[in-house]
Design a protein around this motif. Structure first.
Motif, PDB file in Angstrom:
ATOM      1  N   TRP A 159       0.855  -1.182   0.000  1.00 34.83           N
ATOM      2  CA  TRP A 159       0.000   0.000   0.000  1.00 34.83           C
ATOM      3  C   TRP A 159       0.895   1.239   0.000  1.00 34.83           C
ATOM      4  O   TRP A 159       2.095   1.161   0.262  1.00 34.83           O
ATOM      5  CB  TRP A 159      -0.922   0.006   1.216  1.00 34.83           C
ATOM      6  CG  TRP A 159      -1.867  -1.163   1.279  1.00 34.83           C
ATOM      7  CD1 TRP A 159      -1.609  -2.392   1.812  1.00 34.83           C
ATOM      8  CD2 TRP A 159      -3.206  -1.220   0.776  1.00 34.83           C
ATOM      9  NE1 TRP A 159      -2.706  -3.213   1.684  1.00 34.83           N
ATOM     10  CE2 TRP A 159      -3.711  -2.517   1.051  1.00 34.83           C
ATOM     11  CE3 TRP A 159      -4.040  -0.306   0.139  1.00 34.83           C
ATOM     12  CZ2 TRP A 159      -5.005  -2.913   0.698  1.00 34.83           C
ATOM     13  CZ3 TRP A 159      -5.326  -0.697  -0.205  1.00 34.83           C
ATOM     14  CH2 TRP A 159      -5.794  -1.981   0.068  1.00 34.83           C
ATOM     15  N   GLU A 160       0.301   2.417  -0.260  1.00 34.18           N
ATOM     16  CA  GLU A 160       1.099   3.630  -0.381  1.00 34.18           C
ATOM     17  C   GLU A 160       1.875   3.945   0.895  1.00 34.18           C
ATOM     18  O   GLU A 160       2.968   4.497   0.844  1.00 34.18           O
ATOM     19  CB  GLU A 160       0.215   4.818  -0.778  1.00 34.18           C
ATOM     20  CG  GLU A 160      -0.285   4.777  -2.215  1.00 34.18           C
ATOM     21  CD  GLU A 160       0.848   4.793  -3.226  1.00 34.18           C
ATOM     22  OE1 GLU A 160       1.380   5.886  -3.495  1.00 34.18           O
ATOM     23  OE2 GLU A 160       1.201   3.710  -3.739  1.00 34.18           O
ATOM     24  N   GLY A 161       1.319   3.596   2.048  1.00 35.31           N
ATOM     25  CA  GLY A 161       2.033   3.828   3.292  1.00 35.31           C
ATOM     26  C   GLY A 161       3.308   3.019   3.409  1.00 35.31           C
ATOM     27  O   GLY A 161       4.205   3.371   4.189  1.00 35.31           O
ATOM     28  N   GLY A 162       3.416   1.950   2.636  1.00 39.25           N
ATOM     29  CA  GLY A 162       4.605   1.115   2.679  1.00 39.25           C
ATOM     30  C   GLY A 162       5.642   1.474   1.643  1.00 39.25           C
ATOM     31  O   GLY A 162       6.835   1.215   1.842  1.00 39.25           O
ATOM     32  N   ILE A 163       5.216   2.056   0.514  1.00 38.95           N
ATOM     33  CA  ILE A 163       6.158   2.273  -0.586  1.00 38.95           C
ATOM     34  C   ILE A 163       6.371   3.743  -0.944  1.00 38.95           C
ATOM     35  O   ILE A 163       7.289   4.053  -1.699  1.00 38.95           O
ATOM     36  CB  ILE A 163       5.718   1.510  -1.860  1.00 38.95           C
ATOM     37  CG1 ILE A 163       4.368   2.022  -2.370  1.00 38.95           C
ATOM     38  CG2 ILE A 163       5.656   0.019  -1.592  1.00 38.95           C
ATOM     39  CD1 ILE A 163       3.936   1.378  -3.684  1.00 38.95           C
ATOM     40  N   ARG A 164       5.576   4.649  -0.419  1.00 38.77           N
ATOM     41  CA  ARG A 164       5.756   6.087  -0.724  1.00 38.77           C
ATOM     42  C   ARG A 164       6.685   6.680   0.331  1.00 38.77           C
ATOM     43  O   ARG A 164       6.331   6.738   1.519  1.00 38.77           O
ATOM     44  CB  ARG A 164       4.412   6.812  -0.737  1.00 38.77           C
ATOM     45  CG  ARG A 164       4.487   8.258  -1.206  1.00 38.77           C
ATOM     46  CD  ARG A 164       3.126   8.919  -1.149  1.00 38.77           C
ATOM     47  NE  ARG A 164       2.252   8.446  -2.202  1.00 38.77           N
ATOM     48  CZ  ARG A 164       1.975   9.102  -3.325  1.00 38.77           C
ATOM     49  NH1 ARG A 164       2.540  10.284  -3.543  1.00 38.77           N
ATOM     50  NH2 ARG A 164       1.153   8.617  -4.214  1.00 38.77           N
ATOM     51  N   VAL A 165       7.867   7.099  -0.078  1.00 39.60           N
ATOM     52  CA  VAL A 165       8.890   7.560   0.867  1.00 39.60           C
ATOM     53  C   VAL A 165       9.477   8.881   0.398  1.00 39.60           C
ATOM     54  O   VAL A 165       9.325   9.274  -0.759  1.00 39.60           O
ATOM     55  CB  VAL A 165      10.023   6.511   1.012  1.00 39.60           C
ATOM     56  CG1 VAL A 165       9.479   5.203   1.564  1.00 39.60           C
ATOM     57  CG2 VAL A 165      10.723   6.278  -0.326  1.00 39.60           C
ATOM     58  N   PRO A 166      10.198   9.593   1.284  1.00 37.07           N
ATOM     59  CA  PRO A 166      10.813  10.860   0.887  1.00 37.07           C
ATOM     60  C   PRO A 166      12.014  10.645  -0.023  1.00 37.07           C
ATOM     61  O   PRO A 166      12.700   9.625   0.059  1.00 37.07           O
ATOM     62  CB  PRO A 166      11.249  11.477   2.214  1.00 37.07           C
ATOM     63  CG  PRO A 166      11.439  10.307   3.122  1.00 37.07           C
ATOM     64  CD  PRO A 166      10.407   9.312   2.716  1.00 37.07           C
ATOM     65  N   LEU A 167      12.258  11.585  -0.895  1.00 36.95           N
ATOM     66  CA  LEU A 167      13.475  11.624  -1.709  1.00 36.95           C
ATOM     67  C   LEU A 167      13.883  13.084  -1.857  1.00 36.95           C
ATOM     68  O   LEU A 167      13.170  13.873  -2.484  1.00 36.95           O
ATOM     69  CB  LEU A 167      13.251  10.993  -3.086  1.00 36.95           C
ATOM     70  CG  LEU A 167      14.442  11.113  -4.047  1.00 36.95           C
ATOM     71  CD1 LEU A 167      15.660  10.364  -3.498  1.00 36.95           C
ATOM     72  CD2 LEU A 167      14.081  10.576  -5.432  1.00 36.95           C
ATOM     73  N   LEU A 168      15.010  13.441  -1.254  1.00 39.94           N
ATOM     74  CA  LEU A 168      15.526  14.804  -1.296  1.00 39.94           C
ATOM     75  C   LEU A 168      16.908  14.781  -1.928  1.00 39.94           C
ATOM     76  O   LEU A 168      17.728  13.929  -1.580  1.00 39.94           O
ATOM     77  CB  LEU A 168      15.633  15.400   0.112  1.00 39.94           C
ATOM     78  CG  LEU A 168      14.377  15.324   0.987  1.00 39.94           C
ATOM     79  CD1 LEU A 168      14.686  15.830   2.389  1.00 39.94           C
ATOM     80  CD2 LEU A 168      13.247  16.136   0.378  1.00 39.94           C
ATOM     81  N   VAL A 169      17.142  15.695  -2.858  1.00 39.40           N
ATOM     82  CA  VAL A 169      18.438  15.757  -3.543  1.00 39.40           C
ATOM     83  C   VAL A 169      18.886  17.213  -3.599  1.00 39.40           C
ATOM     84  O   VAL A 169      18.101  18.106  -3.935  1.00 39.40           O
ATOM     85  CB  VAL A 169      18.350  15.193  -4.983  1.00 39.40           C
ATOM     86  CG1 VAL A 169      19.748  15.143  -5.609  1.00 39.40           C
ATOM     87  CG2 VAL A 169      17.701  13.813  -5.002  1.00 39.40           C
ATOM     88  N   ARG A 170      20.155  17.442  -3.277  1.00 39.33           N
ATOM     89  CA  ARG A 170      20.732  18.779  -3.450  1.00 39.33           C
ATOM     90  C   ARG A 170      22.093  18.629  -4.115  1.00 39.33           C
ATOM     91  O   ARG A 170      22.747  17.585  -4.018  1.00 39.33           O
ATOM     92  CB  ARG A 170      20.872  19.494  -2.116  1.00 39.33           C
ATOM     93  CG  ARG A 170      22.117  19.110  -1.353  1.00 39.33           C
ATOM     94  CD  ARG A 170      22.415  20.042  -0.188  1.00 39.33           C
ATOM     95  NE  ARG A 170      23.816  19.996   0.176  1.00 39.33           N
ATOM     96  CZ  ARG A 170      24.355  20.616   1.221  1.00 39.33           C
ATOM     97  NH1 ARG A 170      23.578  21.340   2.018  1.00 39.33           N
ATOM     98  NH2 ARG A 170      25.646  20.532   1.471  1.00 39.33           N
ATOM     99  N   GLY A 171      22.523  19.674  -4.804  1.00 37.33           N
ATOM    100  CA  GLY A 171      23.830  19.629  -5.446  1.00 37.33           C
ATOM    101  C   GLY A 171      23.910  20.607  -6.597  1.00 37.33           C
ATOM    102  O   GLY A 171      22.951  21.339  -6.902  1.00 37.33           O
TER     103      GLY A 171
END
Length: 333
Positions: A159-171
């Protein structure tokens, strides 16, 4: 091959084999949930320890004028024992004196935040912040039935609660404060890093580089060998419905549960919480995604759940699930 020094510190679940077998020059070993000391609560000690190892590695490579790839995999924590006493007191004060598990979990997360801050400060001190990409993400959602509200369920489910996660990128080249709506998964990280490092990729990779989106203020498209995204859990984990697979294509997501022989269809553009099953309202979409899911799993030779020969209808479900897991491990030997 591009000449980078590589290191991994922290949690490692790649077959319990040394990270050096997977291309890392330095590591602190094949650590399970218990860390290098194999203890119940590796954090807060290891949260700060792997940060220190990472900072030392970065300084070593800068002194040698060598580019580097550093991966830090946190152990996390969900109790008061996983945080420094001073961090726990800080969080208790913020929570008006509460001292329950949720406060302990927040304190453990705060310690991890602080170690990340140390790493970012080290990049500044070494003078390489403007020439380094930092990627922050997670492998799954928080455990618990209601920990990811409004998303459904969490760790151990598709379910979305299991596979939707944060992704942050800087550079370099990435404008701060931008947000991208395109979907991505962990398999996109390798081609992304390869392109940023001006390396080459072999054919047959399922992931696609995120560089066109990162360098275009969140707009653009990820080009992959397959249009759909598939998530496959052929085992018992945290979902009471048992083994499952999910496929996402466009706005639609289909989940298939094997034990109960049931599929669900959701329109994520309108129903991110997956509350409105559309299998009856849109049977043609459900059939198309179901066929596409089955074709994908067959094409990649995915391991599938099978009947448990030791199933006891009078035994607790957890015991039957454990028996099935033992039988699966026997078959894999």
């Amino acid at each position: 091959q591009a000449g980078y020094a590589t290191a991994h510190f922290g949690k490692w679940h790649m077959g319990r084999k040394d990270p050096g077998l997977h291309g890392f020059d330095q590591s602190d070993g094949a650590n399970n949930n218990g860390g290098p000391e194999n203890v119940r609560n590796p954090n807060p000690k290891q949260a700060y320890a792997i940060a220190e190892k990472g900072m030392a590695f970065m300084a070593q490579q800068v002194a040698a004028e060598k580019p580097f790839y550093l991966q830090l995999s946190q152990y996390g924590g969900r109790s008061t024992q996983d945080a420094l006493p001073e961090t726990l007191r800080e969080m208790q004060n913020r929570a008006n004196g509460r001292n329950d598990r949720r406060v302990g979990e927040a304190a453990a997360n705060l310690d991890i935040d602080k170690t990340i801050g140390r790493l970012l400060d080290k990049l500044d001190a070494l003078g390489i912040a403007d020439n380094t990409y930092v990627i922050y993400t997670a492998d799954h959602g928080t455990p618990g039935r209601s920990s990811n509200v409004p998303l459904t369920l969490g760790k151990g489910s598709v379910w979305e609660g299991g596979i939707r996660v944060p992704l942050l990128v800087r550079g370099p080249g990435i404008k701060s404060g931008t947000f991208a709506y395109g979907r991505t998964t962990g398999v996109d990280l390798l081609p992304t890093i390869a392109e940023l490092a001006k390396g080459t990729m072999s054919d047959g990779m399922e992931g696609g580089s995120l560089v066109p989106i990162l360098m275009n203020q969140g707009s653009g498209e990820v080009k992959r060998s397959r249009e759909e995204l598939v998530f496959h859990f052929p085992h018992y984990d945290s979902d009471p419905a048992g083994p499952a697979s999910a496929i996402i294509l466009g706005d639609y997501k289909l989940i298939k549960f094997y034990e109960i022989n049931r599929i669900y269809l959701f329109d994520l553009s309108k129903d991110m919480g997956e509350q409105n099953d559309l299998t009856e309202a849109k049977p043609e979409v459900a059939a198309q995604l179901h066929d596409r899911l089955n074709q994908y799993l067959e094409a990649v030779g995915a391991q599938m759940p099978g009947p448990n020969p030791d199933y006891d209808p009078n035994a607790p479900a957890a015991r039957n699930n454990r028996r099935q897991g033992r039988n699966r491990r026997r078959r894999n030997r």
